[in-house]
Design an enzyme around this catalytic site. Structure first.
Site, short mmCIF file in Angstrom:
data_model
loop_
_atom_site.label_atom_id
_atom_site.label_comp_id
_atom_site.label_asym_id
_atom_site.label_seq_id
_atom_site.Cartn_x
_atom_site.Cartn_y
_atom_site.Cartn_z
N HIS A 128 83.77 22.99 33.52
CA HIS A 128 82.95 23.14 32.34
C HIS A 128 83.94 23.17 31.19
O HIS A 128 84.83 24.01 31.16
CB HIS A 128 82.18 24.46 32.38
N HIS A 136 73.97 23.60 39.46
CA HIS A 136 74.23 25.01 39.80
C HIS A 136 73.20 25.44 40.83
O HIS A 136 72.14 25.97 40.48
CB HIS A 136 74.14 25.90 38.56
N ASP A 161 72.36 19.76 35.98
CA ASP A 161 72.90 21.05 35.58
C ASP A 161 72.04 22.22 36.06
O ASP A 161 72.50 23.06 36.80
CB ASP A 161 73.11 21.11 34.05
N HIS A 215 76.61 17.24 38.62
CA HIS A 215 76.80 18.56 37.99
C HIS A 215 75.54 19.41 38.14
O HIS A 215 74.54 19.19 37.47
CB HIS A 215 77.14 18.42 36.50
N GLU A 237 81.80 23.52 26.29
CA GLU A 237 80.33 23.57 26.19
C GLU A 237 80.01 24.47 25.00
O GLU A 237 79.65 25.64 25.14
CB GLU A 237 79.69 24.10 27.47
N GLN A 279 82.58 31.62 36.46
CA GLN A 279 81.61 31.74 35.37
C GLN A 279 82.04 32.72 34.28
O GLN A 279 81.84 32.48 33.10
CB GLN A 279 80.26 32.19 35.95
FE FE2 Z 1 76.97 23.65 34.24
#
Ligand code: FE2
Length: 420
Positions: free
Chosen positions: A210, A59, A309, A57, A213, A152
């Site tokens: 995701h 970005h 992450d 995971h 969260e 996102q």
């Molecule tokens: Fe993430």
């Protein structure tokens, strides 16, 4: 003659004095004390030989952008998302590619040879998608980079969100992503999970969302994700990332939820560095840790991995691509301090992460890719404790990186000269 022979290695399962023989990029023999002629022979001298670290995971489109155009003042997830929104119009494909390639250099040096990166599909230009597909192509000779189509701004909340995500998949993005807790309502969040799972089923793709969260114990999209996984026959292909709301959920509800996840074959990825940083920000004291219920999920048979992450981006100012740092934090936050627990945390950044990513040929067994890392450590616990130096990193039998052993030369009054 073999291409490569590693001798006197300790393996993560505790076997010592092991030799690993490599021919044509694959492991052809693993045996105690084996000696055979090889083009290259490396004496591991009792150090740990591990399969490579995998980050399930990440970005990569945001990595190494810290301070652009400003830093996150509140430290919250929501300010991070807003800040990323400010940065996006300023991005160029060249800068994205360059930062990502730099990060991949860091990662390889730390023994990471596989990364699953979410890539933002919210903007109609799909600039980050094109940049990350270029990076995927460029790093393919030395790293497995999987890309997740990540809406996102919300696949339903953002105008054109679904269309943009589908176009990203058309361009070659590997995995269907989502962000149900960021959709406008709980109802829309659940609807987004359903439609994205249906999309994945239609296209024969894995899902990695995701999910929840949030510190809101009523954020229960993981339940819908598990349900849709079963309904659509996607068992073994779906991952829930973060799942931080589970930290705050009622125990009775979780006693039903975790078996549902296990039954559905949904895996989980916790992101310890980021969860401990971003969650609990609305609390006074006591402040919640926010990480999902790692040992409980593992005990129920759910595959749980740890992700990095973020590294130096709108959400997190630190990080170096070191999955042992991730395991170290995960171990502390989850209080997995038993011998077994610490070894499970090592698995969370190696075998479990590879399983979440569906990697083929992973492991230290005959027939697997000859991809492994020699660590300056005696065992997995030592490796986590020391965030041990990655002495050598091979992929398919090819040496990609070497780092000198960490040593300190002490000159202390009253003590013998020593190297600790
Ligand atoms: Fe993430």
């Amino acid at each position: 003659m073999l291409n490569l022979l590693i001798t006197h290695a300790t393996l993560p399962d505790g076997r010592t004095n092991m030799s690993v023989a490599v021919q044509d990029g694959r492991i052809v023999e693993v045996a105690a004390g084996l000696l055979a002629p090889a083009h290259d022979t490396v004496d591991a001298a009792g150090q740990l030989l591990s399969p490579p670290f995998c980050d399930p995971h990440f970005h990569m489109d945001a990595a190494l952008s810290y301070g652009l155009p400003r830093v996150n003042q509140s430290g919250t997830l929501l300010e991070g998302i807003a800040l990323w929104g400010e940065l996006k119009p300023l991005l160029t494909e060249e800068a994205l590619v360059e930062r990502a390639l730099t990060y991949c250099d860091w990662a390889v040096a730390k023994g990471q040879l596989a990364i699953r990166s979410h890539v933002d599909t919210s903007d109609a230009s799909l600039l980050p998608v094109r940049a990350m597909l270029e990076v995927k192509k460029r790093v393919a000779p030395y790293m497995d980079l999987q890309l997740v189509a990540f809406p996102q701004d919300g696949v339903l909340r953002a105008p054109g969100g679904l269309d943009n995500l589908k176009r990203a998949l058309d361009l070659g993005v590997d995995v269907v992503g989502g962000i149900p807790h960021f959709e406008r309502t709980m109802g829309e969040g659940a609807a987004s999970v359903k439609l994205l799972c249906e999309l994945a089923a239609q296209r024969g793709l894995p899902v990695d969302m995701h999910c929840d969260e949030s510190d809101d114990p009523l954020s229960r999209h993981i339940e819908t994700l598990a349900y849709e996984t079963q309904r659509l026959g996607l068992q073994g292909r779906v991952n829930g990332s973060h799942l931080t709301s589970m930290h705050s959920m009622d125990n009775y509800y979780v006693s039903k939820l975790i078996p549902l996840m296990a039954e559905a074959g949904v895996s989980a990825v916790a992101n310890p560095l980021i969860n401990i940083t971003l969650q609990g920000r609305h609390d006074t004291y006591p402040k919640r840790r926010g990480m999902t219920r790692v040992p409980e999920l593992m005990a129920a048979g759910v595959t749980v991995a740890f992700g990095h992450d973020c590294v130096m981006d709108p959400w997190y100012s630190l990080g170096s691509g070191d999955m042992l740092e991730v395991a170290h934090m995960g171990l502390h936050v989850a209080q997995m301090t038993s011998q077994a627990g610490m070894r499970q945390c090592f698995d969370a950044v190696t075998v479990n992460a590879a399983k979440v990513m569906g990697l083929g040929g992973y492991g230290l067994a005959v027939g697997c890719d000859a991809s492994f890392v020699l660590l300056q450590a005696r065992d997995p616990v030592d490796a986590i404790r020391l965030r041990a130096t990655r002495l050598k990193v091979w992929r398919q039998g090819v040496l990609l990186s070497e780092t000198a052993p960490a040593t300190a030369r002490l000159s202390l009054p009253g003590r013998p000269a020593a190297v600790p």
